[in-house]
Write a protein that holds these residues in place. Structure first.
Motif, PDB file in Angstrom:
ATOM      1  N   ARG A  13      -5.522  -7.880  -0.471  1.00 18.44           N
ATOM      2  CA  ARG A  13      -4.506  -7.035   0.123  1.00 18.44           C
ATOM      3  C   ARG A  13      -4.201  -7.341   1.591  1.00 18.44           C
ATOM      4  NH1 ARG A  13      -4.647  -0.992  -2.322  1.00 18.44           N
ATOM      5  NH2 ARG A  13      -5.008  -1.546  -4.476  1.00 18.44           N
ATOM      6  N   LYS A  65       5.068  10.949   0.023  1.00 15.13           N
ATOM      7  CA  LYS A  65       3.624  11.120   0.084  1.00 15.13           C
ATOM      8  C   LYS A  65       3.060  11.793  -1.166  1.00 15.13           C
ATOM      9  CE  LYS A  65       3.626  11.429   5.133  1.00 15.13           C
ATOM     10  NZ  LYS A  65       3.154  10.031   5.261  1.00 15.13           N
ATOM     11  N   VAL A  79       0.017   2.317  -6.897  1.00 12.16           N
ATOM     12  CA  VAL A  79      -1.350   2.135  -6.410  1.00 12.16           C
ATOM     13  C   VAL A  79      -1.481   0.811  -5.664  1.00 12.16           C
ATOM     14  CG1 VAL A  79      -3.769   1.902  -7.082  1.00 12.16           C
ATOM     15  CG2 VAL A  79      -2.327   3.602  -8.223  1.00 12.16           C
ATOM     16  N   GLY A  82      -0.351   0.910  -2.222  1.00 12.98           N
ATOM     17  CA  GLY A  82      -1.100   1.770  -1.313  1.00 12.98           C
ATOM     18  C   GLY A  82      -0.676   3.222  -1.334  1.00 12.98           C
ATOM     19  N   VAL A  84      -1.063   6.238  -3.707  1.00 15.68           N
ATOM     20  CA  VAL A  84      -1.673   6.755  -4.926  1.00 15.68           C
ATOM     21  C   VAL A  84      -0.934   8.021  -5.347  1.00 15.68           C
ATOM     22  CG1 VAL A  84      -3.778   7.627  -5.992  1.00 15.68           C
ATOM     23  CG2 VAL A  84      -3.909   5.804  -4.285  1.00 15.68           C
ATOM     24  N   GLY A 102      -9.033   1.454 -10.292  1.00 20.60           N
ATOM     25  CA  GLY A 102     -10.034   1.673  -9.259  1.00 20.60           C
ATOM     26  C   GLY A 102     -10.297   3.136  -8.945  1.00 20.60           C
ATOM     27  N   LYS A 103     -11.288   3.356  -8.087  1.00 23.85           N
ATOM     28  CA  LYS A 103     -11.710   4.709  -7.754  1.00 23.85           C
ATOM     29  C   LYS A 103     -10.612   5.519  -7.086  1.00 23.85           C
ATOM     30  CE  LYS A 103     -16.656   3.670  -7.258  1.00 23.85           C
ATOM     31  NZ  LYS A 103     -17.818   3.669  -6.335  1.00 23.85           N
ATOM     32  N   GLU A 104      -9.765   4.829  -6.311  1.00 24.41           N
ATOM     33  CA  GLU A 104      -8.724   5.557  -5.586  1.00 24.41           C
ATOM     34  C   GLU A 104      -7.745   6.247  -6.526  1.00 24.41           C
ATOM     35  OE1 GLU A 104      -7.382   1.136  -5.255  1.00 24.41           O
ATOM     36  OE2 GLU A 104      -9.234   2.276  -5.537  1.00 24.41           O
ATOM     37  N   ALA A 105      -7.695   5.775  -7.777  1.00 22.88           N
ATOM     38  CA  ALA A 105      -6.768   6.370  -8.745  1.00 22.88           C
ATOM     39  C   ALA A 105      -7.443   7.397  -9.648  1.00 22.88           C
ATOM     40  CB  ALA A 105      -6.135   5.273  -9.606  1.00 22.88           C
ATOM     41  N   SER A 106      -8.751   7.539  -9.529  1.00 19.02           N
ATOM     42  CA  SER A 106      -9.479   8.412 -10.452  1.00 19.02           C
ATOM     43  C   SER A 106      -9.129   9.886 -10.282  1.00 19.02           C
ATOM     44  CB  SER A 106     -10.993   8.219 -10.280  1.00 19.02           C
ATOM     45  OG  SER A 106     -11.403   8.572  -8.959  1.00 19.02           O
ATOM     46  N   GLY A 107      -8.615  10.252  -9.124  1.00 21.77           N
ATOM     47  CA  GLY A 107      -8.289  11.648  -8.885  1.00 21.77           C
ATOM     48  C   GLY A 107      -6.864  12.034  -9.228  1.00 21.77           C
TER      49      GLY A 107
END
Length: 317
Positions: A13, A65, A79, A82, A84, A102-107
């Motif tokens: 990235r 946002k 994602v 950048g 999410v 990835g983890k950033e998308a788990s929520g």
């Protein structure tokens, strides 16, 4: 041999992050100029951008946002860029948000399926931008537009790169989207140069509902197989990205390389019996992860597919 999907070390990235910083600097500069200009009336200065899409033209936040996406390509691309999403429609409620993101998308909150998104769940997230698809969500446009500015891709079957570019436009990150696609093309060329598979055929098969769905060169993963030099066996694709075959017609899906999607690449029993019973016609067949070969449409999924292809070809040496 079943394939355990490797990590994607090549998903870098730095260029994207530099682009984001530059974009922020440019936007800040524009805002500063707007405070001194006597008549800054364009949409960008007012904090919005105009996006032309399948339903016409919409004014959307210049820097959204709280984004809700209703299509896998919009989820992957967002994602990767950048941003999410706060909510996303999924192909399967049980599977949920694909883990490869990835983890950033788990929520990310599920707002229903891609074929039946839940407008109430979407509204509850208070989005400032919604990205859907005309071919799937046409009847919901007015409702969604009353919740937040809404941009529609024309179809999930459209060339996925074009859809990534439109998502980039809607998110105010056109240059960054172009960078992601350039990285994908460069990775394709790396694999193509190293393994020189021109003249060989490859076929992607997805077992479902007792049928074998074979994917063509216009599909996401099919186009990725072709970008490294493979050719999809010719057939009448009936103006579609895929065609269903009954198990009795499995030999029509044979090729030099055959990849079969599964939810568990470590379980050889997920290989369709129609293929194992005709092993001599499928000398080079591999299980691959459905979460990105099928549902992972976008630059992140594309790099994961390319990693799998590289591993398969390297192991064959």
């Amino acid at each position: 041999m079943p394939l355990l999907p490797p990590a994607s070390p090549r998903f870098r990235r730095p260029a994207l992050l530099v682009g984001l910083v530059l974009s922020a600097m440019v936007f800040s500069g524009c805002s500063a100029a707007a405070t001194t200009a006597p008549a800054a009336t364009d949409a960008a200065a007012a904090g919005t951008i105009s996006v032309t899409h399948a339903r016409g033209e919409s004014e959307v936040p210049a820097q959204a946002k709280r984004v809700v996406v209703l299509e896998p390509v919009a989820l992957d691309a967002s994602v990767a860029l950048g941003i999410v999403p706060v909510g996303a429609a999924v192909l399967n409620e049980a599977a949920g948000i694909p883990s490869y993101l990835g983890k950033e998308a788990s929520g990310i909150t599920s707002v229903g399926t891609v074929t039946e998104p839940n407008v109430e769940k979407i509204a509850a997230l208070k989005p400032d931008l919604i990205i859907g698809t005309e071919s799937r969500h046409s009847a919901l446009y007015d409702q969604l537009s009353s919740v937040a500015p809404t941009v529609y891709l024309a179809s999930q079957a459209d060339p996925w790169k074009d859809n990534v570019k439109l998502v980039g436009k809607a998110l105010g990150r056109v240059d960054e989207a172009d960078t992601l696609l350039a990285d994908y093309d460069a990775r394709c060329n790396e694999v193509k140069t190293e393994f020189a598979v021109e003249g060989k055929t490859a076929q992607l098969i997805r077992p479902r509902d007792g049928l074998l769905t074979v994917y063509g060169p216009e599909s996401f993963a099919g186009s990725t197989l072709e970008c490294v030099g493979f050719t999809t066996p010719p057939r009448d694709w009936q103006n579609s990205i895929s065609v269903d075959l009954s198990p009795e017609k499995v030999l029509e899906a044979s090729a030099d390389l055959v990849v079969v999607t599964t939810t568990d690449v470590d379980d050889p029993t997920t290989m369709p019996e129609a293929i194992t019973a005709n092993a001599s016609s499928f000398p080079d067949v591999h299980l691959v992860d459905q979460s990105y070969w099928i549902t992972g449409v976008g630059p992140m999924g594309g790099l994961k597919v390319l990693d799998d292809i590289e591993s398969i070809l390297r192991d064959a040496r």
